[in-house]
Design a protein around this motif. Structure first.
Motif, PDB file in Angstrom:
ATOM      1  N   VAL A   2       0.816  -1.215   0.000  1.00 59.32           N
ATOM      2  CA  VAL A   2       0.000   0.000   0.000  1.00 59.32           C
ATOM      3  C   VAL A   2       0.856   1.275   0.000  1.00 59.32           C
ATOM      4  N   GLN A   3       2.038   1.223   0.645  1.00 60.25           N
ATOM      5  CA  GLN A   3       2.854   2.442   0.739  1.00 60.25           C
ATOM      6  C   GLN A   3       3.281   2.936  -0.641  1.00 60.25           C
ATOM      7  N   LYS A   4       3.446   4.251  -0.755  1.00 59.60           N
ATOM      8  CA  LYS A   4       3.899   4.856  -2.008  1.00 59.60           C
ATOM      9  C   LYS A   4       5.422   4.743  -2.076  1.00 59.60           C
ATOM     10  N   GLU A   6      -1.106   7.940  13.238  1.00 56.03           N
ATOM     11  CA  GLU A   6      -1.308   8.234  11.815  1.00 56.03           C
ATOM     12  C   GLU A   6      -1.948   7.039  11.111  1.00 56.03           C
ATOM     13  N   ARG A   7      -2.359   7.272   9.892  1.00 49.89           N
ATOM     14  CA  ARG A   7      -2.995   6.164   9.172  1.00 49.89           C
ATOM     15  C   ARG A   7      -2.319   5.979   7.818  1.00 49.89           C
ATOM     16  N   MET A   8      -2.446   4.761   7.295  1.00 48.90           N
ATOM     17  CA  MET A   8      -1.914   4.468   5.969  1.00 48.90           C
ATOM     18  C   MET A   8      -3.057   4.278   4.970  1.00 48.90           C
ATOM     19  N   GLY A   9      -4.213   3.838   5.467  1.00 52.26           N
ATOM     20  CA  GLY A   9      -5.363   3.579   4.586  1.00 52.26           C
ATOM     21  C   GLY A   9      -6.360   4.725   4.615  1.00 52.26           C
ATOM     22  N   ARG A  10      -7.601   4.438   4.250  1.00 53.60           N
ATOM     23  CA  ARG A  10      -8.628   5.479   4.190  1.00 53.60           C
ATOM     24  C   ARG A  10      -9.199   5.809   5.552  1.00 53.60           C
ATOM     25  N   PHE A  11      -9.238   4.829   6.443  1.00 55.50           N
ATOM     26  CA  PHE A  11      -9.950   5.013   7.710  1.00 55.50           C
ATOM     27  C   PHE A  11      -8.992   5.047   8.893  1.00 55.50           C
ATOM     28  N   MET A  36       1.578   1.771 -12.428  1.00 57.02           N
ATOM     29  CA  MET A  36       2.616   1.772 -13.465  1.00 57.02           C
ATOM     30  C   MET A  36       3.206   3.174 -13.646  1.00 57.02           C
ATOM     31  N   ALA A  37       2.330   4.205 -13.601  1.00 59.79           N
ATOM     32  CA  ALA A  37       2.797   5.587 -13.777  1.00 59.79           C
ATOM     33  C   ALA A  37       3.689   6.010 -12.609  1.00 59.79           C
ATOM     34  N   GLU A  38       3.297   5.624 -11.378  1.00 57.16           N
ATOM     35  CA  GLU A  38       4.035   6.057 -10.182  1.00 57.16           C
ATOM     36  C   GLU A  38       5.324   5.252  -9.966  1.00 57.16           C
ATOM     37  N   GLU A  39       5.240   3.926 -10.191  1.00 56.49           N
ATOM     38  CA  GLU A  39       6.366   3.084  -9.767  1.00 56.49           C
ATOM     39  C   GLU A  39       6.924   2.164 -10.842  1.00 56.49           C
TER      40      GLU A  39
END
Length: 317
Positions: free
Chosen positions: A50-52, A147-152, A269-272
């Motif tokens: 999930v991490q960028k 802090e959060r990593m997901g939406r909730f 694909m665009a990001e990584e």
């Protein structure tokens, strides 16, 4: 009928040979032990996928150390209580697999065909039960201190466990319902099917293939369970490599609340670039290896323990 069968030939115990009561009791106990041992790596794999880029963790080991430092051992088991409900789907998987093999045997005697069809069918049934549980437990896995990593984000005390853990679960369920309605619990269902049906359909034929090859390489005296224990992880690694791209997309669809598999793929694909599709692969193989050894040894032993008494003497292990 009482004579020993050829030692080189690995006998596959089929559904009709089993004492069903023993099979289910031993099965649940065994599955629970496996879950406890590999859950931390499932959590790490989910966070890595999930991490960028490498914004939080540089890899599996780095994530393990950082989570342990920040949250302690309980941080590695976030969402575990909810995840144990997938025990139900595990038993449904095994039952569907064995019954489908029995059904397909009427049409084909090929072990590869039986394994492929049964593995895919079992995965379809299991995923229908697992996806809602997965969605909730993945959101719990994404909770980090402050802090959060997901939406909730769980409100209140994210360090809680025990009864509070179910408080967190209720909170996440409410937030999913508010944001997406009931459909939110089946977010990523198609992506899950596209990941796990091929994974399961590929795993069984490769497992039998590797076991067969090893049986010819090993000396005659070598117990079957040894090369079954080796061929399980080999099959798991093969299936993981083939299905990891879809697994990354599935995790992102479920955790980030995306609705399109194709758009998620394009964004990744665009990001990584292409390497983004292999994120979490080592964590996936690491979590798959011990669990597969235990599953294979356990499953084959489970079937032997559950064998009907009158058939025990006619088998060589």
């Amino acid at each position: 009928p009482g004579t020993m069968e050829d030692k080189r030939n690995i006998q596959i115990i089929e559904w009709e040979h089993l004492d069903k009561k023993k099979f289910y009791v031993f099965g649940v106990a065994m599955t629970m032990m496996i879950r406890v041992s590999v859950y931390p790596f499932t959590l790490i794999r989910t966070r890595l996928q999930v991490q960028k880029g490498k914004s939080l963790y540089h890899g599996t080991f780095d994530a393990f150390i950082k989570i342990l430092r920040a949250d302690g051992v309980s941080g590695l088991y976030r969402g575990f209580l909810v995840n144990t409900f997938t025990l139900i789907s595990g038993q449904c998987y095994v039952t569907t697999y064995e019954l489908t093999r029995k059904f397909v045997a009427d049409y084909s005697q090929s072990n590869t065909v039986k394994s492929l069809v049964a593995g895919g069918s079992a995965s379809l049934v299991a995923q229908s039960i697992t996806v809602p549980i997965d969605v909730v437990s993945q959101h719990l896995m994404m909770q980090r201190k402050g802090e959060r990593m997901g939406r909730f984000q769980v409100r209140g005390n994210p360090e809680g466990h025990g009864i509070i853990a179910f408080g967190q679960t209720k909170d996440i369920i409410r937030q999913i319902l508010r944001a997406d309605g009931l459909r939110g619990f089946y977010r990523g269902y198609v992506a899950s099917l596209l990941t796990y049906i091929p994974n399961s359909a590929v795993w069984w034929p490769f497992y039998h293939f590797y076991a067969e090859q090893l049986s010819h390489l090993c000396p005659k005296e070598c117990p079957h369970i040894v090369f079954q224990a080796i061929s399980g992880p080999l099959a798991a690694a093969t299936a993981s490599i083939l299905t990891n791209p879809m697994d990354v997309i599935r995790t992102r669809v479920q955790v980030e609340g995306k609705s399109s598999i194709i758009l998620t793929f394009r964004q990744l694909m665009a990001e990584e670039g292409p390497w983004g599709l292999m994120k979490g692969l080592s964590a996936r193989i690491i979590s798959a290896t011990p669990s597969t050894i235990v599953i294979v040894v356990g499953y084959e032993s489970l079937k032997k323990l559950s064998l009907r008494p009158e058939l025990v003497d006619s088998r060589h292990w």
